[in-house]
Enzyme design. Sequence first.
Site, PDB file in Angstrom:
ATOM      1  CE  LYS A 134      -1.535   2.662   2.938  1.00  0.00           C
ATOM      2  NZ  LYS A 134      -1.308   3.871   2.068  1.00  0.00           N
TER       3      LYS A 134
ATOM      4  CD  GLU B  90      13.390   4.070   7.490  1.00  0.00           C
ATOM      5  OE1 GLU B  90      13.470   5.055   8.267  1.00  0.00           O
ATOM      6  OE2 GLU B  90      13.124   4.163   6.288  1.00  0.00           O
TER       7      GLU B  90
ATOM      8  CB  CYS C  43      13.742   9.076   7.509  1.00  0.00           C
ATOM      9  SG  CYS C  43      14.388   7.730   6.500  1.00  0.00           S
TER      10      CYS C  43
ATOM     11  CD  GLU D 231      12.039  12.887  10.371  1.00  0.00           C
ATOM     12  OE1 GLU D 231      12.869  12.308   9.662  1.00  0.00           O
ATOM     13  OE2 GLU D 231      11.023  12.321  10.828  1.00  0.00           O
TER      14      GLU D 231
END
Length: 482
Positions: free
Chosen positions: A178, A254, A288, A383
């Site tokens: 997905k 992750e 990331c 972040e």
Amino acid sequence: MTTTADDVKAWTLASLPAGSANNQSYQVINPATQQACASVPDCSAADAKKLADASVTAFDTWKHTSAFHRSQLLRKWFDRIVSGANEIAQAISSEMGKPIKEAVGEVMYAAGFAEWYAEEAKRLYGETFASQHENKRLYATRQPVGPVYAVTPWNFPAAMITRKVAPALAAGCTVIVKPAEQSPLTALLLEQYWREVGGPEGTFQVITSNNPAEISGVFFQDRRIRKLTFTGSTEVGVLLYRQSAETMKRVSLELGGHAPFIVFADADIERAAEEIMACKFRNAGQTCVCTNRIYVHRSISARLIDALATRISALRVGDPADEGTQIGPLVDEQGLNKVREHVEDAVGRGARVVVGGQALGGLYFQPTLLCDVAPGMRILEEETFGPVAPILEFDTTDEVVAAANDTPYGLAAYLWTRDLDTAHRVSERLDYGIVGINDGAPSTAQAPFGGVKMSGLGREGGVWGIQEYLDTKFVSVALAPR
């Protein structure tokens, strides 16, 4: 081969099997133009159930195919991805705004996982070991975990799929992907390429939906789906981890990062600046493993800031379809707002803008360099996922290591030094899954990728990546007594 937005739209609608059960679709928005570039099926829970059934059926056959057969198919998939690099790159650029040159680079990185795991499929070794009984023979074998549900992000729509799908297929698992709602086109192309090279029905399927919770719920509740692999935010990862527990799925996560980049006093300023640029500004800072915090020794701070300011000012912002563009748009309004808020918060708390600092209209934000950044600012706690480089000064190694580790995240960290002792000792003290020493872009298909703490579980890439899709079976054989 190149495609236009119209080509992508026509291909998407024509190549999908049957569409969604409810005949609904949703539009994919090009962040550069903020206009629709394609439509894809908005699949329902009924569609998800059909894919789950197909994946389970295919697994019964796929797990028994020889490693050599799986290897040959993966090699063909690699070749097809390489031959279609321009087509995939165009889809990436259209759906999530990555500059076209970077998109081509991502496709080749993505292809590397297909190539690597085509080779690793033939290297799934077992072990024999001694028994205390003369008539017993003991050994351990590896077998595929089972059907896999993979949820992938928008920022690397090709590489995050092959990094999961290639090892799963090599191990003998079947996979349902997905993709992120923003970036389904690349996933659909990769699925089409797999079918073109002879990938069996049901082994690799893509489901698109603008309602991910409904779709995911089907797979989490299905005990036949034996593994979840997810790349995305920590917040969502924790939620999916919890949901996976109900059916005891194997889990790989992750998740988010907050990477420090430490520049020591002995650094080659020009080379360090180049590595910081490579680390911070690829994909407009939307990765990331991008550095979110740059720690520089006070004695060289002014020189490094000057070197970075020169380079950042020269970055070309523009249409990602233009070969000369280096910084494209943010993926959506939410992403742009977060970047703007982080900069405004930092400036309001005493940071100084050296370069950039402003939104440019649409979803574009100027590449930005901030100095006088200090603890308590949001940019040091969240972040950013945008083209903003914050500078902090330090005096001692103990001080900067403590600051670098003072975060719940532990994905990637970087340091620049010419001293061998500093390189080894600091890398060992950094609480991160990946450390780049004088290297701002260390990721490669044959290496482990993953983090510690709230940055996730498990590893992708290399021999470590395929182990995530294998169970170990112990077999004890009792022979007739002599």
